[in-house]
Design a protein around this motif. Sequence first.
Motif, PDB file in Angstrom:
ATOM      1  N   ASP A   1       0.824  -1.208   0.000  1.00  0.00           N
ATOM      2  CA  ASP A   1       0.000   0.000   0.000  1.00  0.00           C
ATOM      3  C   ASP A   1       0.859   1.258   0.000  1.00  0.00           C
ATOM      4  N   ALA A   2       2.189   1.085   0.051  1.00  0.00           N
ATOM      5  CA  ALA A   2       3.091   2.228   0.219  1.00  0.00           C
ATOM      6  C   ALA A   2       3.164   3.110  -1.022  1.00  0.00           C
ATOM      7  N   SER A   3       3.177   2.504  -2.209  1.00  0.00           N
ATOM      8  CA  SER A   3       3.316   3.294  -3.440  1.00  0.00           C
ATOM      9  C   SER A   3       2.143   4.249  -3.618  1.00  0.00           C
ATOM     10  N   SER A   4       0.938   3.744  -3.419  1.00  0.00           N
ATOM     11  CA  SER A   4      -0.239   4.612  -3.548  1.00  0.00           C
ATOM     12  C   SER A   4      -0.248   5.675  -2.449  1.00  0.00           C
ATOM     13  N   PHE A   5       0.276   5.328  -1.270  1.00  0.00           N
ATOM     14  CA  PHE A   5       0.356   6.300  -0.174  1.00  0.00           C
ATOM     15  C   PHE A   5       1.239   7.483  -0.569  1.00  0.00           C
ATOM     16  N   VAL A   6       2.357   7.208  -1.234  1.00  0.00           N
ATOM     17  CA  VAL A   6       3.260   8.275  -1.681  1.00  0.00           C
ATOM     18  C   VAL A   6       2.553   9.187  -2.673  1.00  0.00           C
ATOM     19  N   ASN A   7       1.842   8.596  -3.620  1.00  0.00           N
ATOM     20  CA  ASN A   7       1.108   9.393  -4.607  1.00  0.00           C
ATOM     21  C   ASN A   7       0.033  10.250  -3.958  1.00  0.00           C
ATOM     22  N   GLU A   8      -0.728   9.642  -3.075  1.00  0.00           N
ATOM     23  CA  GLU A   8      -1.867  10.331  -2.470  1.00  0.00           C
ATOM     24  C   GLU A   8      -1.443  11.434  -1.506  1.00  0.00           C
ATOM     25  N   ASN A   9      -0.268  11.286  -0.898  1.00  0.00           N
ATOM     26  CA  ASN A   9       0.148  12.233   0.134  1.00  0.00           C
ATOM     27  C   ASN A   9       1.333  13.109  -0.273  1.00  0.00           C
ATOM     28  N   ASN A  10       1.766  12.971  -1.537  1.00  0.00           N
ATOM     29  CA  ASN A  10       2.840  13.817  -2.058  1.00  0.00           C
ATOM     30  C   ASN A  10       4.058  13.822  -1.125  1.00  0.00           C
ATOM     31  N   CYS A  11       4.515  12.623  -0.791  1.00  0.00           N
ATOM     32  CA  CYS A  11       5.656  12.505   0.127  1.00  0.00           C
ATOM     33  C   CYS A  11       6.823  11.773  -0.535  1.00  0.00           C
ATOM     34  N   GLY A  12       6.972  11.975  -1.840  1.00  0.00           N
ATOM     35  CA  GLY A  12       8.068  11.352  -2.563  1.00  0.00           C
ATOM     36  C   GLY A  12       7.729  11.183  -4.025  1.00  0.00           C
ATOM     37  N   PHE A  13       8.367  10.182  -4.656  1.00  0.00           N
ATOM     38  CA  PHE A  13       8.173   9.927  -6.083  1.00  0.00           C
ATOM     39  C   PHE A  13       7.953   8.441  -6.320  1.00  0.00           C
ATOM     40  N   VAL A  14       6.914   8.112  -7.090  1.00  0.00           N
ATOM     41  CA  VAL A  14       6.727   6.744  -7.559  1.00  0.00           C
ATOM     42  C   VAL A  14       7.341   6.681  -8.948  1.00  0.00           C
ATOM     43  N   VAL A  15       8.330   5.812  -9.127  1.00  0.00           N
ATOM     44  CA  VAL A  15       9.135   5.843 -10.351  1.00  0.00           C
ATOM     45  C   VAL A  15       9.096   4.511 -11.079  1.00  0.00           C
ATOM     46  N   ASN A  16       9.469   4.554 -12.355  1.00  0.00           N
ATOM     47  CA  ASN A  16       9.635   3.341 -13.150  1.00  0.00           C
ATOM     48  C   ASN A  16      11.127   3.088 -13.343  1.00  0.00           C
ATOM     49  N   GLU A  17      11.666   3.395 -14.521  1.00  0.00           N
ATOM     50  CA  GLU A  17      13.073   3.109 -14.783  1.00  0.00           C
ATOM     51  C   GLU A  17      13.996   4.269 -14.432  1.00  0.00           C
ATOM     52  N   LYS A  18      13.468   5.479 -14.405  1.00  0.00           N
ATOM     53  CA  LYS A  18      14.326   6.623 -14.115  1.00  0.00           C
ATOM     54  C   LYS A  18      13.529   7.718 -13.427  1.00  0.00           C
ATOM     55  N   LEU A  19      14.263   8.649 -12.839  1.00  0.00           N
ATOM     56  CA  LEU A  19      13.658   9.797 -12.177  1.00  0.00           C
ATOM     57  C   LEU A  19      13.628  10.951 -13.167  1.00  0.00           C
ATOM     58  N   GLU A  20      12.454  11.513 -13.381  1.00  0.00           N
ATOM     59  CA  GLU A  20      12.303  12.537 -14.416  1.00  0.00           C
ATOM     60  C   GLU A  20      12.942  13.869 -14.028  1.00  0.00           C
ATOM     61  N   ASN A  21      12.864  14.220 -12.754  1.00  0.00           N
ATOM     62  CA  ASN A  21      13.341  15.535 -12.315  1.00  0.00           C
ATOM     63  C   ASN A  21      14.609  15.423 -11.473  1.00  0.00           C
ATOM     64  N   ASP A  22      15.413  16.491 -11.479  1.00  0.00           N
ATOM     65  CA  ASP A  22      16.590  16.533 -10.616  1.00  0.00           C
ATOM     66  C   ASP A  22      16.152  16.574  -9.152  1.00  0.00           C
ATOM     67  N   LEU A  23      16.963  15.965  -8.307  1.00  0.00           N
ATOM     68  CA  LEU A  23      16.671  15.968  -6.876  1.00  0.00           C
ATOM     69  C   LEU A  23      17.278  17.202  -6.224  1.00  0.00           C
ATOM     70  N   LYS A  24      16.468  17.887  -5.449  1.00  0.00           N
ATOM     71  CA  LYS A  24      16.922  19.083  -4.748  1.00  0.00           C
ATOM     72  C   LYS A  24      16.922  18.820  -3.245  1.00  0.00           C
ATOM     73  N   PRO A  25      17.691  19.611  -2.488  1.00  0.00           N
ATOM     74  CA  PRO A  25      17.655  19.440  -1.029  1.00  0.00           C
ATOM     75  C   PRO A  25      16.220  19.552  -0.525  1.00  0.00           C
ATOM     76  N   LEU A  26      15.878  18.708   0.409  1.00  0.00           N
ATOM     77  CA  LEU A  26      14.507  18.681   0.914  1.00  0.00           C
ATOM     78  C   LEU A  26      14.263  19.881   1.828  1.00  0.00           C
ATOM     79  N   SER A  27      13.145  20.546   1.622  1.00  0.00           N
ATOM     80  CA  SER A  27      12.824  21.712   2.443  1.00  0.00           C
ATOM     81  C   SER A  27      12.414  21.281   3.845  1.00  0.00           C
ATOM     82  N   GLU A  28      12.567  22.188   4.787  1.00  0.00           N
ATOM     83  CA  GLU A  28      12.171  21.895   6.163  1.00  0.00           C
ATOM     84  C   GLU A  28      10.667  21.668   6.251  1.00  0.00           C
ATOM     85  N   GLU A  29       9.920  22.388   5.431  1.00  0.00           N
ATOM     86  CA  GLU A  29       8.463  22.225   5.403  1.00  0.00           C
ATOM     87  C   GLU A  29       8.076  20.809   4.977  1.00  0.00           C
ATOM     88  N   GLN A  30       8.763  20.280   3.951  1.00  0.00           N
ATOM     89  CA  GLN A  30       8.461  18.930   3.482  1.00  0.00           C
ATOM     90  C   GLN A  30       8.873  17.888   4.522  1.00  0.00           C
TER      91      GLN A  30
END
Length: 380
Positions: free
Chosen positions: A319-348
């Motif tokens: 149930d974790a993958s759908s949880f990430v999508n529903e709560n915007n707490c990361g990225f659900v990925v296939n073969e690659k990550l589309e966007n560059d990774l930035k330092p995580l904000s304190e708010e996030q």
Amino acid sequence: MIYLTYSDPLTGVFQSQVIDVCNYLNKALDIKVCLVSFISIKGFWKSRKRIKALTKNALVLPMFPTIILWKLNAITLFFTVLLTGERVIIARGVFACNMALILKPLLIRKVSYDGRAAVSAEYTEYDVSPYKSLLPVIKLAEKKAVIKSDFRLSVSTELIKYWENQFNYNSRQHVIIPSTVNSSWSQDLLHSQEKMEMRKLLGLPEEKVIIVYSGSTAGWQSLDLMSDFVSKILEKQPNILFLVLSPSSPQITDFNKRFSNNFVEKWVLHNEVEKYLKVCDYGILLRDETTTNKVASPVKFAEYLSAGLSVIISKNIGDASSFVNENNCGFVVNEKLENDLKPLSEEQRIKNSNLAKKFFTKEAYFSQYKICTDSLMNKE
């Protein structure tokens, strides 16, 4: 009430999903829960001492050698039940559950199956046991645990679906409780400056974005998949550091040779993992699409979120993958990550940690634990 385990080694998972659960039931529900743990005779006294140090009232018993002789442990369990006077058992895993069910007509009044995995699928997909003749036995034992138990704990809705499809399970006598963080983990996050200071103290670079993997090197962890994925990120983003909190493996050794300037490997004690996670930005949880992973509830998912990390996760992991999508707490990925990774904000970070408090602590499942124990103790 007895909480029964069979052939489970004392790992971080055992501490957070067995010992911590027993302690929680004792305190929160005011139920006397006795941990009865059958462990390997190899290193028995050392392991027994370590378990007793964490929960002094546990009964730690030697299991008969090799898993093929699992049924013989029901004899030891028979005398243990007589000694304790307990007549209700929550059994973790199919063998523990079947041991309890063997005694049900004689001594045991009710049994709950604590289902952690699609066991027969795990044995088929990852060659968990060298004893190939055991597979038909495991399939039958898993079906019996699911169908014959009086109540069931499941780690995911996907595991319930697996039971329905494989064993025609149609009862509603179950609750879903995912893997949760250890109660000893602090819920306090590090502020930006504190995080940088802790990185320096731990010997980690202050300026890099850190992706962390924390876990074992077991087959279902899909280390080849993870290595290929992270390699693509490091080739594209030299400001990324990949931190691995794991025992060494061929994949990890090869990765270190290729990306030595962007890679740190450490194997730390379970009680040290938290401080390393809290200085990172992203936790990685990539796995192959197998039945084992489709029903899973990885402890590291809860730990990543609790530490404030966003999670880079494969699709279809319990149930974790759908949880990430529903709560915007990361990225659900296939073969690659589309966007560059930035330092995580304190708010996030705060958002992720709050999600863990709400959905991945023992306290969050007080009602579910109570439904289970009330059913077993005839308090419906």
